[in-house]
Design an enzyme around this catalytic site. Structure first.
Site, PDB file in Angstrom:
ATOM      1  N   HIS A  88       0.762  -1.321  -0.018  1.00  0.00           N
ATOM      2  CA  HIS A  88       0.106  -0.035  -0.138  1.00  0.00           C
ATOM      3  C   HIS A  88       0.746   1.230  -0.095  1.00  0.00           C
ATOM      4  O   HIS A  88       2.006   1.136   0.253  1.00  0.00           O
ATOM      5  CB  HIS A  88      -0.938   0.000   1.145  1.00  0.00           C
ATOM      6  CG  HIS A  88      -2.001  -0.903   1.097  1.00  0.00           C
ATOM      7  ND1 HIS A  88      -3.188  -1.091   1.989  1.00  0.00           N
ATOM      8  CD2 HIS A  88      -2.326  -2.012   0.181  1.00  0.00           C
ATOM      9  CE1 HIS A  88      -3.941  -2.046   1.751  1.00  0.00           C
ATOM     10  NE2 HIS A  88      -3.436  -2.616   0.609  1.00  0.00           N
ATOM     11  N   GLU A  90       0.784   3.817   1.762  1.00  0.00           N
ATOM     12  CA  GLU A  90       1.313   4.405   3.253  1.00  0.00           C
ATOM     13  C   GLU A  90       2.479   3.329   3.750  1.00  0.00           C
ATOM     14  O   GLU A  90       3.629   3.987   4.251  1.00  0.00           O
ATOM     15  CB  GLU A  90       0.207   4.048   4.326  1.00  0.00           C
ATOM     16  CG  GLU A  90      -1.181   4.690   4.136  1.00  0.00           C
ATOM     17  CD  GLU A  90      -2.206   4.075   3.135  1.00  0.00           C
ATOM     18  OE1 GLU A  90      -3.256   4.056   3.594  1.00  0.00           O
ATOM     19  OE2 GLU A  90      -1.548   3.182   2.296  1.00  0.00           O
ATOM     20  N   CYS A 116      -6.024   1.084   5.547  1.00  0.00           N
ATOM     21  CA  CYS A 116      -6.376  -0.107   6.037  1.00  0.00           C
ATOM     22  C   CYS A 116      -6.036  -0.372   7.607  1.00  0.00           C
ATOM     23  O   CYS A 116      -4.990   0.355   8.077  1.00  0.00           O
ATOM     24  CB  CYS A 116      -6.173  -1.114   4.934  1.00  0.00           C
ATOM     25  SG  CYS A 116      -4.411  -1.591   5.147  1.00  0.00           S
ATOM     26  N   CYS A 119      -1.940  -0.662   7.534  1.00  0.00           N
ATOM     27  CA  CYS A 119      -1.435   0.561   7.355  1.00  0.00           C
ATOM     28  C   CYS A 119      -1.489   1.494   8.680  1.00  0.00           C
ATOM     29  O   CYS A 119      -0.714   2.050   9.008  1.00  0.00           O
ATOM     30  CB  CYS A 119      -1.988   1.180   5.981  1.00  0.00           C
ATOM     31  SG  CYS A 119      -1.260   0.560   4.499  1.00  0.00           S
TER      32      CYS A 119
END
Length: 159
Positions: A88, A90, A116, A119
């Site tokens: 992801h 992040e 999410c 993260c």
């Protein structure tokens, strides 16, 4: 967490928050994910420390080439994130900072989407103090964790 506009009132210049959110949107254009393009920027004291977008690990084939593992297995958005070739945005921003020895404790994360749960855990562990995002993500547990950790969560409206 009410939706807020982050634009500076009565100004032709964007607020700092809008500026960094726009940068996150531009960074998201580098994404190779077939499902969602996400960008993230980590900032401290109005200085950009790191950025990231979602996509395959460096040196590995992108989903554009291989197809989406999650689509093949009909995995809904927000579930089973470990079944994916990519990281992801992040995660990539936090890992980039670590790779270059950049301390991000006490920083802000600007992201095109709500983080999410994975993260969110990484943000908590990395010492991020404030998260601003524009797009939704179906993971209410992530918001619960961020709130419990005392991280300021600000959902901004898209311009």
């Amino acid at each position: 967490m009410p939706a807020t506009g982050c634009m500076a009132p009565n100004s032709k210049r964007p607020s700092w928050d809008d500026y960094y959110l726009e940068l996150a949107s531009i960074i998201a254009t580098r994404s190779t994910c077939l499902r969602r393009h996400v960008g993230a920027v980590i900032v401290k004291n109005r200085r950009i420390l790191s950025s990231g977008y979602n996509g395959a690990l460096s040196g590995m084939k992108h989903c554009e080439e291989t197809g989406c593992l999650r689509d093949r297995q009909t995995i809904p958005s927000g579930e089973r994130q470990e079944i994916c070739r990519g990281l992801h945005a992040e995660q990539n921003a936090i890992l980039q900072a670590a790779q270059y020895g950049i301390a991000i404790d006490g920083s802000d994360l600007y992201c095109t989407h709500q983080p999410c749960i994975i993260c969110s855990k990484m943000c908590i562990a990395a010492g991020i103090k404030r998260i601003l995002f524009t797009g939704e993500y179906p993971d209410p547990l992530a918001l619960d964790f961020l709130k419990e950790a005392g991280i300021d969560i600000i959902r901004c409206e898209k311009k």
